[in-house]
Design an enzyme around this catalytic site. Structure first.
Site, PDB file in Angstrom:
ATOM      1  N   ILE A 135       0.803  -1.223   0.000  1.00 46.24           N
ATOM      2  CA  ILE A 135       0.000   0.000   0.000  1.00 46.24           C
ATOM      3  C   ILE A 135       0.836   1.275   0.000  1.00 46.24           C
ATOM      4  O   ILE A 135       0.319   2.348  -0.293  1.00 46.24           O
ATOM      5  CB  ILE A 135      -0.982   0.029   1.201  1.00 46.24           C
ATOM      6  CG1 ILE A 135      -0.243  -0.163   2.533  1.00 46.24           C
ATOM      7  CG2 ILE A 135      -2.052  -1.038   1.039  1.00 46.24           C
ATOM      8  CD1 ILE A 135      -1.159  -0.121   3.746  1.00 46.24           C
ATOM      9  N   VAL A 154       5.293  -0.660   3.036  1.00 49.54           N
ATOM     10  CA  VAL A 154       4.138  -0.907   3.893  1.00 49.54           C
ATOM     11  C   VAL A 154       3.143  -1.793   3.151  1.00 49.54           C
ATOM     12  O   VAL A 154       2.815  -1.529   1.992  1.00 49.54           O
ATOM     13  CB  VAL A 154       3.451   0.414   4.316  1.00 49.54           C
ATOM     14  CG1 VAL A 154       2.283   0.127   5.260  1.00 49.54           C
ATOM     15  CG2 VAL A 154       4.450   1.347   4.985  1.00 49.54           C
ATOM     16  N   LYS A 177       4.973  -2.695   8.223  1.00 46.99           N
ATOM     17  CA  LYS A 177       6.084  -1.983   7.585  1.00 46.99           C
ATOM     18  C   LYS A 177       7.371  -2.774   7.749  1.00 46.99           C
ATOM     19  O   LYS A 177       7.720  -3.206   8.852  1.00 46.99           O
ATOM     20  CB  LYS A 177       6.253  -0.584   8.193  1.00 46.99           C
ATOM     21  CG  LYS A 177       7.300   0.271   7.479  1.00 46.99           C
ATOM     22  CD  LYS A 177       7.244   1.716   7.954  1.00 46.99           C
ATOM     23  CE  LYS A 177       8.171   2.606   7.138  1.00 46.99           C
ATOM     24  NZ  LYS A 177       8.070   4.034   7.520  1.00 46.99           N
ATOM     25  N   ASP A 207       8.583  15.558   9.847  1.00 49.33           N
ATOM     26  CA  ASP A 207       8.279  15.293   8.433  1.00 49.33           C
ATOM     27  C   ASP A 207       6.781  15.418   8.192  1.00 49.33           C
ATOM     28  O   ASP A 207       6.168  14.541   7.572  1.00 49.33           O
ATOM     29  CB  ASP A 207       8.778  13.899   8.039  1.00 49.33           C
ATOM     30  CG  ASP A 207       8.859  13.703   6.523  1.00 49.33           C
ATOM     31  OD1 ASP A 207       8.914  14.727   5.797  1.00 49.33           O
ATOM     32  OD2 ASP A 207       8.865  12.554   6.072  1.00 49.33           O
TER      33      ASP A 207
END
Length: 216
Positions: free
Chosen positions: A11, A19, A34, A127
């Protein structure tokens, strides 16, 4: 199969990891899993950064932050599993065109509350950008991807290393500058402003043909 997980489909892919939507067999639940992108070839530094992401997010329990379930290692490949959020991220939502001001403000308010919660627990995200905010089935924003997160104390800032980390279109000046300043809560606040700008205009606050021009 990957340990206790059945990998269903990919995905997302980032700079550090891949992931997957997966089913945790023992609990029969759908999760997001992940894995380090480099797999068994991951360096010690990659593994430390990967673990740091899992640890930073695992200690945050907030309705607008994606929850971490489990961390582990299978055949030398490090992973962590987290809550699966089925909706699109804000980057895809904004790609359809600028959002109505009220909707954008509602999303940002919830994201800001989640970031403040993280700051109260000594975690900088570093981020913040549209693709790191998922929208769940209840139209609620969920902050994810703490891959660049750092711990800080109440009376200290963070000095940046020489390595450029983050998303140039959204990073604050102290993170983008060649001189590299100190990061603090204000750096994430800048990220929130850049996120709101993108939602209202349909484009990042800074965008150029090359990485160097964007940073400049």
């Amino acid at each position: 199969r990957f340990g206790d997980y059945e990998l269903l489909d990919r995905i997302a892919r980032g700079g550090m990891g891949m992931v997957y939507r997966a089913r945790q067999v023992s609990l029969n639940r759908i999760v997001a899993l992940k894995k380090i992108l480099a797999g068994e070839l991951a360096t010690r530094q990659m593994v430390l950064r990967f673990r740091s992401e899992a640890e930073a997010a695992a200690n945050l329990h907030h309705p607008n932050i994606v929850a971490i379930y489990e961390t582990g290692e299978v055949d030398g490949q490090h992973y962590f599993s987290m809550e699966h959020v089925a909706g699109a991220d804000l980057g895809r939502v904004a790609a359809r065109g600028p959002l109505a001001a009220q909707r954008a403000a509602r999303y940002l308010e919830k994201v800001a509350q989640a970031v403040e919660y993280a700051h109260q627990r000594g975690v900088l995200h570093r981020d913040l950008k549209p693709s790191n905010v998922l929208i769940d089935e209840h139209d609620e924003p969920r902050v994810t991807d703490f891959g660049l997160a750092k711990k800080f104390t109440a009376d200290s800032d963070l000095t940046l290393s020489g390595q450029l980390l983050g998303s140039p279109n959204f990073m604050p000046p102290e993170q983008a500058s060649a001189k590299r300043g100190k990061l603090g809560r204000y750096s994430d606040v800048y990220g929130l402003g850049a996120l709101l700008y993108h939602l209202l205009t349909g484009r990042p606050p800074f965008q150029a043909a090359t990485l160097e021009e964007t940073l400049q």
